[in-house]
Write a protein that holds these residues in place. Sequence first.
Motif, short mmCIF file in Angstrom:
data_model
loop_
_atom_site.label_atom_id
_atom_site.label_comp_id
_atom_site.label_asym_id
_atom_site.label_seq_id
_atom_site.Cartn_x
_atom_site.Cartn_y
_atom_site.Cartn_z
N GLY A 8 0.82 -1.32 -0.06
CA GLY A 8 -0.06 0.12 -0.05
C GLY A 8 1.02 1.18 0.14
O GLY A 8 2.02 1.41 0.81
N ASN A 9 0.71 2.26 -0.94
CA ASN A 9 1.13 3.37 -0.84
C ASN A 9 0.28 4.43 -0.43
O ASN A 9 -0.75 4.79 -1.42
CB ASN A 9 1.63 3.67 -2.44
N TRP A 10 0.39 5.27 0.69
CA TRP A 10 -0.42 6.13 1.07
C TRP A 10 -0.40 7.35 0.70
O TRP A 10 -1.01 8.39 0.84
CB TRP A 10 -0.41 6.19 2.84
N LYS A 11 0.67 7.59 -0.19
CA LYS A 11 1.18 8.84 -0.70
C LYS A 11 1.24 10.03 0.41
O LYS A 11 1.50 9.63 1.42
CB LYS A 11 0.28 9.38 -1.93
N MET A 12 0.79 11.23 0.00
CA MET A 12 0.56 12.42 0.98
C MET A 12 -0.57 12.48 1.51
O MET A 12 -1.29 13.35 1.79
CB MET A 12 0.90 13.49 0.18
N GLY A 92 11.16 6.13 -7.71
CA GLY A 92 10.85 6.16 -9.09
C GLY A 92 9.27 6.18 -9.40
O GLY A 92 8.88 5.97 -10.30
N HIS A 93 8.30 6.59 -8.19
CA HIS A 93 6.97 6.58 -8.54
C HIS A 93 6.75 7.65 -9.72
O HIS A 93 7.14 8.56 -9.73
CB HIS A 93 6.16 6.95 -7.25
N SER A 94 5.61 7.45 -10.48
CA SER A 94 5.29 8.39 -11.45
C SER A 94 5.15 9.87 -11.18
O SER A 94 5.33 10.71 -11.85
CB SER A 94 4.26 7.76 -12.62
N GLU A 95 4.68 9.89 -9.87
CA GLU A 95 4.23 10.98 -9.31
C GLU A 95 5.49 11.91 -8.89
O GLU A 95 5.66 12.97 -9.15
CB GLU A 95 3.32 11.12 -8.03
N ARG A 96 6.55 11.11 -8.43
CA ARG A 96 7.90 11.76 -8.19
C ARG A 96 8.52 11.94 -9.57
O ARG A 96 9.24 12.96 -9.85
CB ARG A 96 8.72 10.77 -7.42
N TYR A 162 4.77 -2.11 -11.90
CA TYR A 162 4.37 -1.73 -13.27
C TYR A 162 3.00 -0.81 -12.99
O TYR A 162 2.13 -1.35 -12.77
CB TYR A 162 3.97 -2.68 -14.32
N GLU A 163 3.09 0.25 -12.87
CA GLU A 163 2.02 1.20 -12.76
C GLU A 163 1.64 2.33 -14.13
O GLU A 163 2.36 3.34 -14.16
CB GLU A 163 2.45 2.18 -11.59
N PRO A 164 0.74 1.78 -14.81
CA PRO A 164 0.55 2.59 -16.07
C PRO A 164 0.08 4.04 -15.47
O PRO A 164 -0.80 4.14 -14.55
CB PRO A 164 -0.57 2.00 -16.86
N LEU A 228 0.60 -3.07 -6.01
CA LEU A 228 1.10 -1.51 -5.34
C LEU A 228 -0.44 -0.84 -5.52
O LEU A 228 -0.57 -0.62 -6.47
CB LEU A 228 2.21 -0.83 -5.89
N VAL A 229 -0.99 -0.64 -4.19
CA VAL A 229 -2.38 -0.23 -4.22
C VAL A 229 -2.22 1.35 -3.57
O VAL A 229 -1.67 1.63 -2.39
CB VAL A 229 -3.13 -1.01 -3.34
N GLY A 230 -2.91 2.31 -4.19
CA GLY A 230 -2.94 3.58 -3.70
C GLY A 230 -4.14 3.81 -2.61
O GLY A 230 -4.12 3.25 -1.63
O1 LIG Z 1 -0.03 4.89 -7.88
C1 LIG Z 1 -0.46 4.03 -7.02
C2 LIG Z 1 0.04 3.20 -6.11
O2 LIG Z 1 1.58 3.63 -6.01
C3 LIG Z 1 -1.81 3.51 -7.56
O3 LIG Z 1 -2.75 4.45 -6.88
P1 LIG Z 1 -4.29 4.00 -7.07
O4 LIG Z 1 -4.57 2.66 -6.36
O5 LIG Z 1 -5.06 5.18 -6.23
O6 LIG Z 1 -4.82 4.15 -8.48
#
Ligand SMILES: O=C(CO)COP(=O)(O)O
Length: 251
Positions: A8-12, A92-96, A162-164, A228-230
């Motif tokens: 799980g990636n909680w991000k910000m 290397g997450h796409s958001e970074r 792999y995260e499109p 990898l779940v956001g």
């Molecule tokens: O970026 C993600 C995990 O790193 C995926 O995010 P979501 O599951 O919210 O689409």
Amino acid sequence: MRRKLAAGNWKMNGTGAALDALDAIATAHPAPTVDILICPPATLLSRASQAILGSAVTLGGQDCHAEASGAHTGDISAAMLADAGAGAVILGHSERRADHAETDAQVCAKTRAALEAGLIAVVCIGETLAEREAGQTLDVVCGQLAGSLPDGITGNQIVVAYEPVWAIGTGKVPTLEQIAEVHDALRGQLVGRYGAETGHGIRLLYGGSVKPGNAAEIFAVSNVDGALVGGASLSAADFSPIVTALELAAG
Ligand SMILES: O=C(CO)COP(=O)(O)O
């Protein structure tokens, strides 16, 4: 056999109150048959590691600096993440890559730093919608993979996600055939570069709008070793069924 991984990636997202969700996830899975990794904001790592002491959940960071220490205001080193209780770090997450213009070479340097600090590196790659529509998906993700991973690794040190980009937070998911095509290509490249043992040992996660409703079918795809779940990792109600689906897929 690769042990499957629900990450799980909680991000910000998340202040102290979010530790309740972490505790609920850990409590729901006292003896999981898959690995569980939660990557909260770095500010929560120390408290999170205390909160779930003795549980089966591993904690991770969401980025690290390539240097071990020094004059880099605001940055966090891999050793600091490990000291705060992390066993892994997302890199290397796409958001970074988008927000901080991170290049493959920088991701590769960070990956080296993570491994030196004893962390598992969860290295993210993925194409944009424009790249997919231009038929460049495999070129893009294989190029990112080649540039983002260092030489001289072992299979248990690295996870590739792999995260499109177009599937992140959008509710859009590639077809199962599209996921299989990419994951099979990544596996082939890893085996070609690192040999059979390491290449088959690296876990390949899919990420991008994974939810309880689509997890099982994604986990049945060839060379998908987890997710990898956001958004759906922010609550036990959403994340726990995904963990259970992965346990079922693991057999
Ligand atoms: O970026 C993600 C995990 O790193 C995926 O995010 P979501 O599951 O919210 O689409």
